[in-house]
Design an enzyme around this catalytic site. Structure first.
Site, short mmCIF file in Angstrom:
data_model
loop_
_atom_site.label_atom_id
_atom_site.label_comp_id
_atom_site.label_asym_id
_atom_site.label_seq_id
_atom_site.Cartn_x
_atom_site.Cartn_y
_atom_site.Cartn_z
N HIS A 197 0.79 -1.24 0.00
CA HIS A 197 0.00 0.00 0.00
C HIS A 197 0.82 1.29 0.00
CE1 HIS A 197 0.95 -0.02 4.27
NE2 HIS A 197 0.60 1.24 4.31
C1 UD1 Z 1 -1.95 5.48 6.09
C2 UD1 Z 1 -0.65 5.92 6.76
C3 UD1 Z 1 0.36 4.78 6.69
C4 UD1 Z 1 -0.19 3.49 7.22
C5 UD1 Z 1 -1.50 3.18 6.51
C6 UD1 Z 1 -2.10 1.94 7.08
C7 UD1 Z 1 -0.19 8.32 6.56
C8 UD1 Z 1 0.74 9.32 5.96
N1 UD1 Z 1 -0.05 7.06 6.11
O1 UD1 Z 1 -1.66 5.29 4.72
O2 UD1 Z 1 1.49 5.14 7.47
O3 UD1 Z 1 0.73 2.46 6.99
O4 UD1 Z 1 -2.39 4.28 6.68
O5 UD1 Z 1 -3.11 1.45 6.28
O6 UD1 Z 1 -0.96 8.65 7.41
N2 UD1 Z 1 -8.65 5.13 1.27
C9 UD1 Z 1 -9.92 4.62 1.06
N3 UD1 Z 1 -10.54 4.05 2.14
C10 UD1 Z 1 -9.97 3.99 3.37
C11 UD1 Z 1 -8.67 4.51 3.56
C12 UD1 Z 1 -8.02 5.07 2.48
O7 UD1 Z 1 -10.47 4.68 -0.02
O8 UD1 Z 1 -10.61 3.49 4.31
C13 UD1 Z 1 -7.99 5.81 0.16
C14 UD1 Z 1 -7.98 7.30 0.45
O9 UD1 Z 1 -9.10 7.92 -0.05
C15 UD1 Z 1 -6.70 7.77 -0.21
C16 UD1 Z 1 -5.80 6.54 -0.15
O10 UD1 Z 1 -6.63 5.41 0.11
O11 UD1 Z 1 -6.93 8.08 -1.56
C17 UD1 Z 1 -4.73 6.68 0.91
O12 UD1 Z 1 -5.28 6.81 2.20
P1 UD1 Z 1 -4.51 7.60 3.38
O13 UD1 Z 1 -5.29 7.49 4.62
O14 UD1 Z 1 -4.14 8.95 2.91
O15 UD1 Z 1 -3.14 6.84 3.56
P2 UD1 Z 1 -2.78 5.28 3.60
O16 UD1 Z 1 -2.12 4.93 2.35
O17 UD1 Z 1 -3.94 4.43 4.01
#
Ligand code: UD1
Length: 366
Positions: A209
């Site tokens: 991820h």
């Molecule tokens: C975040 C953390 C990372 C951790 C990970 C665990 C930061 C900088 N990163 O990364 O350290 O390892 O969580 O999973 O805080 N999204 C969805 N649904 C969700 C969650 C995310 O669709 O429930 C999508 C978001 O809309 C976004 C992307 O995934 O476009 C990334 O989500 P984000 O929460 O920004 O960071 P993670 O990659 O999940």
């Protein structure tokens, strides 16, 4: 006494569950009661990554859900800081607790420090020494504004010392080991491999991820190609993060995952259930590296560095660049590593009880 946990991402829900369990136990034994207050920033919002984790790990319902998500890092963190500040002023907690290294961690840390509210950091002192990772910056800043720093290992204490932080630093072990032990029996019962009809336990469990692997086209392609090749010899269970799925679809790589058993994000117990049965874990997650170790499984981590270097003992956790040849040769090395010993590296699984004792002893007088 009011303890306020500020959490937002799936790994933080998992970590907070151990402290909530400990608080429940304390309240059942003592006359003084501790209020376990939770703010959910909203960062993770998929049902599987949020609501289901709360339910499964019996975490109290958040008092507030700020609903802040899917924004750029700066916008997300900024909005969180503002909202957390409002809520902290209302709640007036004795301690604010933040976990790990996500944007939610950083927002909690900044909001607390601006209000001069007592801040505790669980999983303190970890360093990957790669400042290009947003998590590294989140960790460093959080540690530098925390009042109580709870460290999983001697090395994390040393990292803090090197940055001049020595006051109120405690060796507690890893809180995720508490969670692992708390849920081991339940995870065994779930038996996900059987439910999804895996023909045998010779399967590889994969999660990817990190933006460095998903948002870089070449890296993503070579990781997926390696998995496709490995799938000719092993069943591959691929639990796909929403961002990873978006990128695979966007770049037309779906043909490369046709031979994998693809699953939506899994709950904690489902993940554990696969971990306990698999032959090898391939991941870029920080948490899963340790969980693989606790489950006595070898791990291949698709990253240049790890903030959990102790897991590398006897090649238990091999680091690999996201290049096809390197992934495949390291996977072979891991698959043929038959060593059985997994000495304890991150404490005894009683981190949350140590943390709670210290917080009670240091209750502020509001
Ligand atoms: C975040 C953390 C990372 C951790 C990970 C665990 C930061 C900088 N990163 O990364 O350290 O390892 O969580 O999973 O805080 N999204 C969805 N649904 C969700 C969650 C995310 O669709 O429930 C999508 C978001 O809309 C976004 C992307 O995934 O476009 C990334 O989500 P984000 O929460 O920004 O960071 P993670 O990659 O999940």
């Amino acid at each position: 006494m009011k303890l306020l946990s500020i959490i937002g991402a799936r790994p933080q829900f998992i970590k907070a569950s151990a402290l909530s369990k400990e608080i429940k136990f304390f309240n059942s034994q003592k006359d003084i009661k501790i209020k376990d207050i939770i703010i959910h920033t909203g960062q993770h919002f998929d049902k599987k990554m949020s609501k289901d984790v709360f339910k499964q790990l019996q975490i109290p319902k958040p008092t507030y859900n700020l609903g802040i998500q899917s924004l750029s890092h700066g916008a997300m963190t900024g909005k969180m800081i503002e909202e957390i500040e409002n809520k902290v002023l209302k709640i007036k907690p004795d301690h604010i607790i933040t976990y790990g290294d996500t944007n939610s961690t950083l927002a909690a840390a900044i909001a607390a420090s601006k209000l001069n509210a007592p801040l505790s950091h669980i999983e303190s002192g970890l360093r990957s020494f790669n400042r290009e990772m947003p998590e590294e910056i989140n960790r460093i800043i959080t540690d530098h504004v925390s009042d109580f720093l709870f460290c999983p290992s001697e090395r994390s204490i040393k990292n803090l010392k090197n940055e001049g932080i020595t006051k109120n630093v405690f060796l507690t072990g890893d809180i995720m080991y508490d969670v692992f032990l708390n849920n081991l029996k339940k995870a065994k019962k779930i038996n996900l491999p059987k439910k999804i009809n895996l023909s045998n336990t010779d399967f590889i469990f994969v999660t990817i991820h990190r933006p460095v692997n998903t948002d870089n086209l070449m890296n993503l392609r070579s990781i997926l190609r390696s998995l496709d090749i490995l799938s000719k010899s092993y069943q591959i269970v691929f639990s796909i993060h929403p961002r990873t799925l978006k990128q695979i679809t966007k770049h037309g790589f779906t043909n490369l995952i046709e031979n994998l058993i693809c699953m939506k994000p899994l709950t904690y117990l489902e993940t554990m259930s696969l971990l306990l049965e698999c032959r090898l874990v391939i991941t870029d997650s920080g948490g899963l590296q340790k969980e693989a170790y606790y489950a006595k499984r070898n791990c291949l981590t698709i990253r240049d560095e790890t903030e959990w270097p102790e897991t590398n003992v006897e090649n238990r956790n091999i680091l690999s660049k996201p290049f096809k040849e390197e992934i495949l040769s390291n996977a072979q090395k891991s698959l043929s590593n038959k060593r059985k010993s997994f000495p304890r590296i991150y404490g005894n699984g009683n981190c949350s009880s140590k943390v709670l004792k210290i917080l009670i002893k240091n209750k502020s007088i509001n």
